[in-house]
Write a protein that holds these residues in place. Structure first.
Motif, short mmCIF file in Angstrom:
data_model
loop_
_atom_site.label_atom_id
_atom_site.label_comp_id
_atom_site.label_asym_id
_atom_site.label_seq_id
_atom_site.Cartn_x
_atom_site.Cartn_y
_atom_site.Cartn_z
N ASP A 1 0.83 -1.21 0.00
CA ASP A 1 0.00 0.00 0.00
C ASP A 1 0.86 1.26 0.00
OD1 ASP A 1 -2.24 -1.51 -0.03
OD2 ASP A 1 -2.63 -1.36 2.13
N MET A 2 1.91 1.26 0.80
CA MET A 2 2.81 2.41 0.88
C MET A 2 3.50 2.63 -0.46
SD MET A 2 2.57 3.83 3.83
CE MET A 2 4.08 4.78 3.96
N ALA B 1 3.10 5.87 -2.80
CA ALA B 1 4.27 6.63 -3.25
C ALA B 1 4.29 6.73 -4.77
CB ALA B 1 5.54 5.95 -2.74
N LEU B 2 3.93 5.61 -5.44
CA LEU B 2 3.90 5.61 -6.91
C LEU B 2 2.85 6.58 -7.43
CD1 LEU B 2 4.82 4.43 -9.59
CD2 LEU B 2 3.11 2.62 -9.31
N ALA C 1 2.63 14.12 -8.91
CA ALA C 1 3.63 15.20 -8.86
C ALA C 1 4.24 15.42 -10.24
CB ALA C 1 4.71 14.87 -7.84
N GLY C 2 4.53 14.31 -10.91
CA GLY C 2 5.10 14.40 -12.26
C GLY C 2 4.14 15.05 -13.23
N PHE C 3 2.85 14.73 -13.07
CA PHE C 3 1.81 15.30 -13.94
C PHE C 3 1.74 16.81 -13.76
CE2 PHE C 3 -2.68 16.58 -14.46
CZ PHE C 3 -2.83 16.31 -15.82
N PHE C 4 1.73 17.26 -12.49
CA PHE C 4 1.67 18.70 -12.23
C PHE C 4 2.95 19.42 -12.67
CE2 PHE C 4 -1.81 17.60 -9.27
CZ PHE C 4 -2.74 18.52 -9.71
N LEU C 5 4.09 18.72 -12.52
CA LEU C 5 5.36 19.30 -12.98
C LEU C 5 5.35 19.48 -14.49
CD1 LEU C 5 8.25 20.23 -12.40
CD2 LEU C 5 8.98 17.83 -12.63
N LEU C 6 4.79 18.47 -15.19
CA LEU C 6 4.70 18.55 -16.65
C LEU C 6 3.79 19.71 -17.07
CD1 LEU C 6 5.33 17.32 -19.42
CD2 LEU C 6 3.32 15.84 -19.13
#
Length: 200
Positions: A9-10, A14-15, A21-26
């Motif tokens: 689950d952790m 995290a994934l 986070a990667g989506f918002f960074l993009l």
């Protein structure tokens, strides 16, 4: 077994967190570069429109000495007026050379108010009205005045759009990073024109 599930689950959390986070960074990267490119495009519109105005202004300034020389030989009584016209031309040309748009606008307010007075001179001197060189330059000056007015409108529209854009949130942050500065408008006000009084 519960510990193993807990670890899975952790890892999943995290994934998922990493993907989000990667989506918002993009999204941020795409927005940043598109905003940067939009500012570049707006700046190039301003630079291009001012370059067109500069070419016309320089051509007009180059014509004025020829006009003055023609008149000096025929209307010596009006030399004072044409000397003032030549001085105004010098101030405008100097500001143009220095890239001082506000300075050009001030000088043009004086110069543009004086150029129509040339017609008044021509009316008083029949030899001027029939001089081909004088008439040619006079017609070109009038045509250039109209062209400059059209291009001034486009320049001011481009500069206003740019000035508004660089103040808007969140674009202002990219504009600051890019070093964007407010652009002067090329305005010739009626009030400044009215202040120019030339008598014959």
């Amino acid at each position: 077994q519960s510990v193993e599930f807990s670890r899975m689950d952790m890892a999943d959390i995290a994934l998922i967190g990493g993907i989000i986070a990667g989506f918002f960074l993009l999204i941020f990267i795409v927005w940043f570069f598109s905003t940067w490119n939009r500012l570049v495009n707006l700046e190039e519109n301003i630079n291009n429109s001012w370059a067109q105005i500069s070419v016309l202004l320089k051509q007009r300034y180059d014509m004025i000495p020829n006009l003055v020389n023609i008149v000096k030989g025929m209307a010596k009584q009006e030399i004072q007026f044409f000397d003032k016209l030549f001085e105004a031309r010098g101030a405008a040309a100097g500001a143009l050379k220095n890239g001082d748009i506000a300075g050009v606008a001030r000088a043009e307010s004086t110069l543009s108010a004086m150029i129509p007075k040339i017609n008044m001179v021509a009316e008083q001197y029949p030899e001027l009205k029939s001089d081909a060189g004088f008439l040619n330059i006079q017609n070109q000056l009038v045509a250039m005045e109209n062209s400059i007015a059209d291009r001034r409108e486009f320049y001011n529209s481009s500069a206003t759009a740019f000035n508004k854009t660089i103040q808007m949130i969140p674009t202002v942050f990219v504009a600051n990073m890019k070093g964007c500065e407010r652009r002067d408008l090329f305005e010739i006000t009626a009030e400044e024109r009215e202040n120019v009084i030339i008598e014959f």
